[in-house]
Write a protein that holds these residues in place. Structure first.
Motif, short mmCIF file in Angstrom:
data_model
loop_
_atom_site.label_atom_id
_atom_site.label_comp_id
_atom_site.label_asym_id
_atom_site.label_seq_id
_atom_site.Cartn_x
_atom_site.Cartn_y
_atom_site.Cartn_z
N TYR A 184 -23.59 1.87 -26.44
CA TYR A 184 -23.63 1.15 -27.69
C TYR A 184 -22.24 0.56 -27.95
O TYR A 184 -21.34 1.27 -28.39
N THR B 18 -21.67 -3.28 -28.85
CA THR B 18 -21.76 -4.31 -29.89
C THR B 18 -22.74 -3.85 -30.96
O THR B 18 -23.81 -3.34 -30.63
N GLN C 286 -26.61 -3.00 -38.09
CA GLN C 286 -25.45 -2.10 -38.02
C GLN C 286 -24.21 -2.82 -38.55
O GLN C 286 -23.42 -2.25 -39.30
N GLY D 176 -36.97 -1.89 -33.96
CA GLY D 176 -36.11 -1.91 -32.78
C GLY D 176 -34.73 -2.50 -33.03
O GLY D 176 -34.04 -2.90 -32.10
N SER D 177 -34.30 -2.54 -34.30
CA SER D 177 -33.02 -3.19 -34.58
C SER D 177 -31.86 -2.20 -34.67
O SER D 177 -30.73 -2.60 -34.95
N GLY D 178 -32.11 -0.92 -34.46
CA GLY D 178 -31.00 0.04 -34.40
C GLY D 178 -30.66 0.71 -35.73
O GLY D 178 -29.51 1.07 -35.96
N LYS D 179 -31.65 0.91 -36.57
CA LYS D 179 -31.39 1.56 -37.86
C LYS D 179 -30.97 3.03 -37.65
O LYS D 179 -30.16 3.56 -38.39
N THR D 180 -31.53 3.65 -36.62
CA THR D 180 -31.22 5.07 -36.36
C THR D 180 -29.73 5.27 -36.12
O THR D 180 -29.11 6.16 -36.70
N GLU E 218 -38.68 5.58 -42.25
CA GLU E 218 -40.05 5.09 -42.47
C GLU E 218 -40.47 5.40 -43.91
O GLU E 218 -41.55 5.93 -44.17
N GLY F 188 -41.75 4.06 -35.56
CA GLY F 188 -40.46 4.59 -35.13
C GLY F 188 -40.32 4.92 -33.65
O GLY F 188 -39.21 4.96 -33.14
N ASP G 195 -39.65 5.01 -29.99
CA ASP G 195 -38.80 4.08 -29.23
C ASP G 195 -38.99 4.30 -27.74
O ASP G 195 -38.45 5.23 -27.16
N ARG H 156 -43.42 -1.78 -31.26
CA ARG H 156 -43.18 -0.76 -30.20
C ARG H 156 -42.73 -1.43 -28.92
O ARG H 156 -42.40 -0.76 -27.95
N ARG I 112 -37.76 -3.68 -27.70
CA ARG I 112 -36.83 -2.70 -28.29
C ARG I 112 -35.49 -2.63 -27.58
O ARG I 112 -34.78 -1.63 -27.68
N PRO J 28 -32.18 -4.35 -27.99
CA PRO J 28 -31.62 -5.28 -28.97
C PRO J 28 -31.00 -6.56 -28.40
O PRO J 28 -31.13 -7.60 -29.00
#
Ligand SMILES: Nc1ncnc2c1ncn2[C@@H]1O[C@H](COP(=O)(O)OP(=O)(O)OP(=O)(O)O)[C@@H](O)[C@H]1O
Length: 479
Positions: free
Chosen positions: A109, A111, A116, A136-140, A239, A411, A413, A438, A441, A443
Motif C-alpha cells: 500500500y 499510494t 484514503q 473496493g475503494s480501500g475504506k478498511t 457496512e 465487504g 474482498d 465483489r 477490487r 484499486p
C-alpha cells in the motif's frame, strides 16, 4: 456564515504562493493553500452551530482541493500533480507509528486511494466521520490506519472496536489488521459461530487492544460484562446501512452506540459504499446521538456510485433456460474466478418442497461445467464451520466459481474475482451495487471486470430502474 480560511501559514509550492479562497453556498473551492509536504497534513475547519441544515465543512489543507459541501456532507474532487505524488507515508507521518507504516508499504500500500486521501486527514483530526465510497475503494485500510494512530499497545484495554455484519467480513478485517499490526497489539475476532469459551478465557486473562466483532457475539459478551468499553477510543461500524436495515441487528447496534458507550468518549466512524438518503442519515446520527454533532460525511466519487471499470451486461432468458445460459456464459467468458449470486429460497418455494436454487446451480456446475474451477458454496444456512472452510479456500487463491447468496455481497474482498453473475436479479439497487462490487477490487488496475445479470423479459424494467438509480448502462447480450 462561513468563515474564510486562514491560509497564511501554509506552504506547498512556489506556484501556489498567492492564497485565495472561493466559496459559494454549496461548493467551496480552495484554490490555493500552501503547505510543505514534509509537514504533516493539517486540517482546517469551519462550521456552523450544528443542526442538520447547518453547513459543516471539513477541509484537508491541500493545494487545489475542491470541496463540495452539502449540509454536513463533503466530497473533495480528484486532485492532480502533487497530490498524486502523495504517498500514504506522507499522509500518515506523525500520526501512525513508523513501524506500522513500514509494514503498510511492505504489504504494497503505497499510494492512497481517493477515499484514503480524502478521509485520513479528517480521521486523524479526531472528527466523527461517515466514510462513503465505492466498493473496493480501500475504506478498511483508512479506518485501520486511524486505529493504529490512536491505540497505545502498552495499555491493557480494548481501545478500538470494529463492528461488521458477517463472520466472513470479520475474518477478513481481522486478517488485514493482523497483517499490519506488531506483536504487542492483540486483535480478537469475536464473531458469530466462534468458540465463546476460548474467547471468554482470553478476555478474562487479558483484554485485546482491538476487537473485530459481529453484533450478536459482541452484545453477548457485553451483557456478561466480559468486555469493558470504557477505554475504547475508536468505534467503527462497517457496512453501516446494512446493519441499520437489518431487523436482527438494529436494536443491538443502537444499544452499542448509545448504552454501552458514549459519543463523548469515542471517535465514531461509519463506513459503506451505500448510504441511501445520506442527509437523512446524517441528521439521525446527530439527533440520535450516534455521533457527535460535528460529524463529517466524506463522499468520494459521489457522481459515480460504482467503479468505472465494471462492464454491465444482461441476458434475457426464461427461467428454465437460466442454467444452460449460465454454462454457456462461463464457457465464452472464461472467467479467472467468478461469483454467481443466487437469491435466498423463498418460504413458498420451501413449502412446495423445491430444492434451493443454490443447490441446483451447484449441481449444474459440478455436472456440466467444463472449466477447471473449484466450485464452492457460501450461504447463511451452511454451518459456521463449512462457511469458514469455504471462505478460507477462496482466500487461498486459485480459480473458483463461488455460488453465493447475498451473504457474500457485503465487504468480502476477493480481488481475483473477474466476473459476477446475477443468476437471480438482486432485490434492489443497493444489493446490485454490492454484488457488482465483489469484482473490480484492485484499486489501481485498469482491467475490465464484468457483471452479468440473467433476467426474464419481465425483469428488464427492474434492471432499468437500477441503472437509473446507480447511473450505469447495461448492455444486452445475445448468446
Ligand atoms: N492504498 C492501496 N493501494 C493498493 N491497494 C489497496 C489500497 N487500499 C486498499 N487496497 C486494496 O483494495 C481492496 C479493497 O479494499 P477494501 O476491502 O478496504 O474495500 P472497501 O472500500 O471496504 O470495499 P467494500 O465497500 O466493498 O467493503 C483490498 O484488496 C485492499 O487490499
Amino acid at each position: 456564515m462561513i468563515q474564510p480560511l486562514d491560509t497564511s501559514s501554509s506552504t506547498l509550492s512556489s506556484s501556489s504562493s498567492s492564497s485565495s479562497s472561493l466559496i459559494d453556498s454549496n461548493t467551496c473551492t480552495i484554490t490555493t493553500i500552501k503547505q510543505k509536504l514534509e509537514t504533516e497534513m493539517q486540517c482546517l475547519s469551519w462550521s456552523f452551530p450544528c443542526s442538520f441544515t447547518s453547513k459543516t465543512c471539513f477541509i484537508s489543507s491541500l493545494n487545489n482541493t475542491s470541496i463540495h459541501s452539502h449540509s454536513s456532507s463533503l466530497s473533495i474532487s480528484p486532485i492532480t500533480s502533487q497530490h498524486q505524488l502523495l504517498t500514504l507515508q506522507h499522509i500518515c507521518k506523525h500520526h501512525v507509528p513508523q513501524h506500522i507504516l513500514q509494514r503498510v508499504e511492505e504489504v504494497g500500500y503505497i499510494t492512497p486511494t481517493e477515499i484514503q486521501r480524502q478521509a485520513l486527514p479528517v480521521l486523524f483530526s479526531g472528527r466523527d466521520c461517515i466514510l462513503h465510497a465505492q466498493t473496493g475503494s480501500g475504506k478498511t485500510l483508512a479506518y485501520l490506519l486511524l486505529i493504529f494512530s490512536v491505540i497505545n499497545t502498552q495499555r491493557s484495554a480494548v481501545q478500538a472496536l470494529i463492528v461488521v455484519p458477517t463472520r466472513e467480513l470479520g475474518m477478513q478485517v481481522a486478517k488485514v489488521a493482523r497483517l499490519l499490526a506488531d506483536k504487542s497489539c492483540t486483535i480478537m475476532a469475536l464473531l458469530d459461530g466462534g468458540t465463546l469459551k476460548r474467547q471468554k478465557t482470553w478476555l478474562k486473562a487479558e483484554p485485546p487492544t482491538i476487537i473485530v466483532g459481529t453484533l450478536g457475539s459482541l452484545c453477548q459478551m457485553l451483557e456478561k460484562h466480559m468486555i469493558k468499553l470504557e477505554s475504547m477510543r475508536v468505534l467503527i461500524v462497517d457496512e453501516v446501512d446494512f446493519m441499520f436495515n437489518s431487523s436482527n441487528q438494529v436494536s443491538s447496534l443502537r444499544k452499542l452506540l448509545i448504552s454501552y458507550s458514549s459519543i463523548n468518549n469515542r471517535q465514531t466512524i461509519f463506513a459503506s459504499a451505500s448510504i441511501p438518503q445520506h442527509r437523512r442519515f446524517l441528521y439521525d446520527c446527530i439527533q440520535q446521538k450516534w455521533t457527535k454533532s460535528d460529524v463529517v460525511h466524506i463522499h468520494a466519487n459521489p457522481i459515480q456510485p460504482m467503479p468505472a471499470r465494471l462492464e454491465h451486461r444482461f441476458l434475457i432468458c426464461s427461467r428454465s433456460e437460466k442454467h444452460s445460459a449460465l454454462l454457456s456464459l462461463l464457457q465464452s467468458d472464461t472467467p479467472q474466478s467468478a461469483i454467481i449470486f443466487v437469491n435466498e429460497q423463498s418460504e413458498k418455494s420451501k413449502k412446495a418442497g423445491n430444492a434451493p436454487a443454490t443447490t441446483v446451480v451447484i449441481d449444474a456446475l459440478k455436472n456440466s461445467h467444463q472449466g477447471s474451477h473449484e466450485v464452492l458454496l457460501l450461504e447463511e444456512k451452511l454451518n459456521f464451520n463449512s462457511r469458514a472452510a469455504s471462505f478460507a479456500e477462496l482466500r487461498q487463491g486459485g480459480s473458483y466459481l463461488l455460488v453465493a447468496t447475498d451473504i457474500a455481497g457485503r465487504g468480502v474482498d476477493l480481488p481475483d474475482t473477474t466476473h459476477i453473475y446475477n443468476f437471480d436479479l438482486p432485490k434492489d439497487a443497493v444489493h446490485y451495487l454490492h454484488r457488482a462490487g465483489r469484482t473490480g477490487r484492485k484499486p489501481f488496475s485498469e482491467s475490465k471486470c464484468v457483471v452479468t445479470s440473467l433476467i426474464t423479459s419481465e425483469e428488464r424494467f427492474v434492471l432499468q430502474r437500477y441503472e437509473n438509480e446507480l447511473l450505469f448502462v447495461c448492455k444486452e447480450l445475445f448468446l
